[in-house]
Scaffold this active site. Structure first.
Site, mmCIF file in Angstrom:
data_model
loop_
_atom_site.group_PDB
_atom_site.id
_atom_site.type_symbol
_atom_site.label_atom_id
_atom_site.label_comp_id
_atom_site.label_asym_id
_atom_site.label_seq_id
_atom_site.Cartn_x
_atom_site.Cartn_y
_atom_site.Cartn_z
ATOM 1 N N HIS A 124 -2.215 7.266 2.819
ATOM 2 C CA HIS A 124 -2.336 6.012 3.572
ATOM 3 C C HIS A 124 -2.366 6.304 5.084
ATOM 4 C CE1 HIS A 124 -1.393 1.655 4.265
ATOM 5 N NE2 HIS A 124 -0.926 2.160 5.391
ATOM 6 N N GLU A 125 -1.380 7.035 5.550
ATOM 7 C CA GLU A 125 -1.341 7.347 6.993
ATOM 8 C C GLU A 125 -2.516 8.247 7.362
ATOM 9 O OE1 GLU A 125 0.494 5.447 8.547
ATOM 10 O OE2 GLU A 125 1.862 4.820 6.946
ATOM 11 N N HIS A 184 -5.326 6.122 8.421
ATOM 12 C CA HIS A 184 -5.208 5.719 9.829
ATOM 13 C C HIS A 184 -5.631 6.868 10.743
ATOM 14 C CE1 HIS A 184 -3.417 1.822 9.229
ATOM 15 N NE2 HIS A 184 -2.403 2.296 8.544
ATOM 16 N N GLU A 194 -6.101 -1.056 8.706
ATOM 17 C CA GLU A 194 -5.423 -1.003 7.412
ATOM 18 C C GLU A 194 -6.429 -0.880 6.264
ATOM 19 O OE1 GLU A 194 -2.323 -0.680 7.315
ATOM 20 O OE2 GLU A 194 -1.742 -1.071 5.238
#
Lengths: 496, 496
Positions: free
Chosen positions: A261-262, A265, A291
């Site tokens: 997830h990160e 980003h 996101e």
């Protein structure tokens, strides 16, 4: 180049440098700083944040903008300079509304409240958090009073994270999602077995695995890090200094998806056009768009069958305790749908319900129809209502997220918008790369990252969120239907 | 309180906050930052450093000083406020001499040169370092031109680290040390066996041992860290956020003494009087005084027989590869005297000879009697002359230290002054705590740390280095004789 524009850019570059310094102070506080460093760090953040604000709202910067803006008429709308002038004008007008002391106080009290939140969370006692929370909450409401007339206070908060979007627009997306998601949870039936996620999984081995995965995703060598923290986040100090974090546990594997997830980003930062370096256009047009990409890499890639066809054998080789699970069980397990207590552990379906709960509570906090001290009870009641789960204590309820320690209202809804946008964009990716599944199965992500970078990431903050969406996929509104269709198809396939 | 003094303090507190931010940027760069983060970090350091300088040399700060200074006459010389006014006046007068752009350029080019130094060191090639070194060197010499008339350029550099001290004074101490140390090296005879320092010593085990040792030294819980780096250093962002670093190697134990050394610096920060928090008086009166304390904990404590009587069995329990060595062999080994290539690995005797070499070369660089490109050759020739060793390559010669990448001339001599001061103070400690040896043997350092804190550390930067020395031990000059007597006694005892 126009002299005013040149001077404007120089000033913005220096402000960017100071924001980088603020970013390092924050990163250090959340990954590294000894607990007792908090009070001095709060002062440093307040002083530096005040200077950033002061320098940005400076009269002379406004005069430079006035002098440079006529130039925009001669420039292509999509040019970097025209975008810079539009974006900075908007940011400057917004920032001018807020007194410097208030901006500094928000940072200072937010930093203190974050320390109080950590303590309260450890003790699972909301009352420990309440006094510091109240101070930062009141500062936030005062801040909202300075925002554009006509906006509701919640609109003002939302606009910080999703520029131009109104509360009613979010509401209309959530009005579609709420009943449909509730129905999908019912359809999903009994939760799949994911007990294999718990086990003896040494942190160093998880780290090594994740470093390999992120490298394959497309990160440049010597230009990023992945570190442990309590509440995972990603930040970047430049396109070649990207910091991701995850929350490792030696007894389960959930850090893997938090890290991917990160990583999403991080790829968004890395993919910005180099011409935007050291300008306020580096970054992402909105948190929702950002996101959408973290969810893309976490879910659409990181919970997919082709991904685990490639990586499960490797993970099993590294982690003997995972040895016995077969691919189908693993894939069902990591896509398990089951209402739970914790947002960051939630599945793709119930996740947005966690967000809808926060969106509703935030609006009540902001219009003062809910007192802060009543928040835990309201939280627990709504968790029962929306997700059918009983909250055993504050740590597993109202204290689970860091966001409210900074009174960052308006932030949560962007997560659910991101869920919707991620699938909306992914449809186009699948059409553009017909053999995407076999590339993923080969551990090969270059074409995927390249497509997303060239269509989406490179624009940074040059355009509004919807302008950016249009440039990426030719659509001009957030459409929740692809997300719902994707979830229904997945639930159907996994139940079959 | 006087209004001008109050406002002055507020401004100084904010400058202190910004210096904390600079400290975090530096710490991160040296422990954590991915290599490609360097260029953006250099910009951030330059911008923030420029702001710190600008804010400090501000006219209004000078007017506040003018208005507050008459107050000092009514105050006790030793009071915090009187000290603040003296120290800030001195700092302000010095800083006013330097243009802001030059201060910022020094930081920027220093940051770039540090990256070049890392690269050059890895490749063991001074030529890689030379262009960046030349830029920062020229900036430093320009800086010196702005310093007080009558001072030689080298005096100006020295004054940055050892306020008030002149080159000739250092020279006179070194003139005593040079022949005596050379004689002691000869007397020491054949070097003791220290082969046990090399072995299979897992870094995590060394870390755990050092965390215990530093905790016992007297660090407050949750108020410090010890991290790995290439070139060990210590810094603090507040009295309760102290960062020490060491250079771990899985194949030797030298990180232990580097960590105790940095621990001494850390205790000096921690021991400052809390009334000096967030003021420019927090810290140490000079680098020499600071270094005296790092050497105290590294050598006078950390190489002593009582210390290892307590800690060797523990270390052996943790590290099976160290199992066979007996206390006497270990103690002789860690006090081994042998000329070598690397300053930070040098023994207590030859260490100061490494410094004398740098002191002489720096003076030549600063008066331009030595060209930068001739530095490696000059280094190698002098190493042969002073220590009798042949330098095989730049990494083990001229590129071994970080200091010149910031053109931090005048810094090195403070190390040797610190060696002398450490023993000068230690004599008094031994008289004040008659059972010191048995306390150390019991792993008990509270009385030692308390004595040093109450006599020395608590003063921070309130007084000049010699005023501080006088308050601590009643002596008014640096005396190299106790240091020489200590070395002779140790060499005699170990040879016996």
């Amino acid at each position: 180049m126009n002299g005013a524009l040149r001077e404007l850019k120089q000033r913005l570059a220096e402000i960017h440098d100071l924001e980088q310094a603020l970013g390092v102070l924050n990163w250090d506080q959340r990954t590294t700083m000894p607990a007792k460093g908090g009070p001095a760090r709060a002062e440093a953040l307040a002083t530096l944040g005040g200077i950033v604000h002061e320098r940005f709202i400076d009269d002379e910067l406004g005069r430079l903008l006035d002098r440079a803006e006529p130039l925009a008429a001669e420039l292509d709308y999509d040019s970097d300079d025209a975008s810079l002038l539009r974006v900075v004008r908007r940011d400057w007008d917004k920032a001018r509304r807020v007194p410097t002391e208030l901006a500094a106080a928000w940072l200072r009290e937010g930093s203190k409240a974050q320390a109080a939140w950590l303590e309260a969370r450890a003790a699972s006692d909301f009352r420990i958090f309440l006094p510091a929370f109240r101070r930062v909450h009141e500062i936030a409401l005062r801040w909202a009073e300075f925002q554009e007339a006509g906006d509701s206070p919640y609109d003002a908060f939302l606009d910080e994270y999703e520029p131009g979007m109104k509360t009613v627009e979010v509401q209309s997306v959530f009005d579609v999602l709420r009943p449909e998601l509730t129905a999908i949870v019912r359809e999903a039936g009994d939760p799949a077995d994911d007990s294999f996620l718990d086990g003896d999984y040494p942190v160093v081995v998880q780290q090594a695995f994740l470093e390999e995965v992120l490298t394959r995703f497309g990160f440049e060598e010597d230009a990023w890090r992945l570190d442990p923290t309590v509440h995972p986040f990603a930040t970047s100090f430049s396109r070649t200094d990207i910091r991701m974090t995850t929350r490792y546990r030696p007894d389960n594997l959930r850090a893997i998806w938090a890290a991917m997830h990160e990583g999403g980003h991080g790829l968004t930062y890395q993919g910005c056009d180099p011409s935007l370096d050291r300008t306020p256009l580096a970054g992402s047009a909105s948190l929702g768009l950002g996101e959408s990409q973290s969810r893309t890499w976490e879910n659409l890639v990181g919970r997919s069958l082709p991904f685990w066809r490639r990586f499960l054998p490797e993970l099993q080789q590294r982690l003997p305790a995972l040895g016995s699970v077969d691919l189908e069980t693993f894939h069902r397990g990591v896509n398990r749908i089951a209402p739970g207590l914790i947002r960051v552990d939630a599945d793709e379906v119930t996740y947005s319900l966690h967000i809808i709960l926060r969106f509703e509570l935030e609006q009540q906090l902001v219009d003062r129809s809910l007192a802060l001290e009543e928040l835990p009870e309201a939280w627990n009641a709504r968790m029962q209502d929306l997700l059918g789960v009983s909250v055993p204590d504050d740590a597993h309820g109202v204290l689970q997220d860091v966001h409210w320690s900074r009174a960052a209202y308006g932030y949560f809804p962007t997560y659910a918008l991101g869920n919707a946008i991620s699938v909306q964009i992914w449809q186009h990716v699948e059409r553009a790369i017909p053999d995407l599944d076999s590339q993923i199965e080969a551990g090969e992500f270059r074409e995927l990252y390249g497509w997303l970078r060239d269509r989406l990431y490179r624009h940074g903050r040059k355009f509004t969120p919807l302008e950016t969406l249009e440039r990426a996929i030719g659509e001009t509104a957030i459409d929740p239907q692809p997300y719902l269709a994707y979830l229904r198809a997945k639930v159907g396939a996994l139940a079959a």
